[in-house]
Design an enzyme around this catalytic site. Structure first.
Site, short mmCIF file in Angstrom:
data_model
loop_
_atom_site.label_atom_id
_atom_site.label_comp_id
_atom_site.label_asym_id
_atom_site.label_seq_id
_atom_site.Cartn_x
_atom_site.Cartn_y
_atom_site.Cartn_z
N ASP A 11 27.79 -43.37 46.12
CA ASP A 11 27.18 -42.33 45.30
C ASP A 11 25.69 -42.63 45.24
O ASP A 11 25.27 -43.77 45.49
CB ASP A 11 27.80 -42.34 43.91
CG ASP A 11 27.13 -41.37 42.97
OD1 ASP A 11 26.97 -40.20 43.33
OD2 ASP A 11 26.76 -41.81 41.85
N ASP A 13 22.89 -41.10 42.62
CA ASP A 13 22.34 -41.19 41.26
C ASP A 13 23.22 -42.07 40.38
O ASP A 13 24.40 -41.79 40.20
CB ASP A 13 22.20 -39.80 40.65
CG ASP A 13 21.28 -38.91 41.46
OD1 ASP A 13 20.09 -39.24 41.56
OD2 ASP A 13 21.76 -37.91 42.02
#
Length: 216
Positions: A11, A13
């Site tokens: 991922d 953020d």
């Protein structure tokens, strides 16, 4: 503990970079512009979900395309002003990996994700964004697509996430999950391994793949 993998899926953020202050700043401004009350806003989970899904929870369908474009514009414009920074360990961990062994899998749009990644000098060879999928996290589609693009069986992939929705997506894809406590408490995160951030981990590349270990 050592985890063996052939591909690592990150991922963005909250995992590789921090954009939490920017997200809160931009979405708060956006909510004011669209007349959304603080109470309505608090009911919606922001982190780890595509903007289109968040907006659809808050506004009538006819307003969604315009409203999604507006929040994307606010967030992209916020990047140059310090809207993103690398999280501890990100640079060293990614630099230890071959480019064809890892991918970024983000709930952000490609335009926004590229702006944030470019700002911190991360250039993934494989990259899945909200524009590339029909169902966002917690659905497994984003991670399954990344595994397919890398040519790796999902069972041999490891997902790195900071949000419950992303970890759920990784589990649903049949992948090993590593949770980072950068945005949530450990008790909120269900994963095979929980660490504070990527600085707690090391990666050793072998002929069979990558061995991920917790630093002593």
């Amino acid at each position: 503990m050592t985890i063996h993998a052939q591909a690592l899926l990150f991922d963005n953020d909250g995992t590789l970079v921090s954009s939490l202050e920017s997200v809160e700043r931009c979405w708060t401004r956006w909510a004011r512009e669209y007349g959304i009350t603080a109470e309505e806003f608090r009911r919606v989970e922001l982190h780890g979900r595509p903007a289109a899904e968040i907006v659809a929870d808050l506004l009538p369908a006819r307003l969604v395309p315009e409203a999604v474009a507006r929040v994307e514009q606010l967030e992209v414009e916020d990047v140059p002003g310090g809207g993103v920074r690398l999280l501890p360990g990100t640079r060293d961990f990614l630099d230890s990996l071959p480019a064809d062994r890892w991918a970024v899998v983000t709930s952000a749009t490609r335009r926004l994700a590229e702006a944030r990644l470019d700002a911190v000098g991360i250039l993934p060879k494989t990259f899945v964004a909200a524009d590339d999928i029909t169902r966002g996290k917690p659905d497994p589609e984003p991670y399954l697509l990344a595994a397919r693009q890398l040519g790796v069986d999902p069972a041999h992939c490891v997902v790195f996430e900071d949000a419950p929705a992303g970890l759920q997506a990784g589990r649903a894809a049949g992948m090993t999950t590593v949770a980072l406590t950068t945005t949530h408490q450990a008790a909120e995160l269900r994963a095979d391994l929980v660490v504070r951030d990527l600085s707690a981990l090391s990666a050793l590349v072998t002929d069979e793949g990558v061995e991920i270990s917790v630093r002593g």
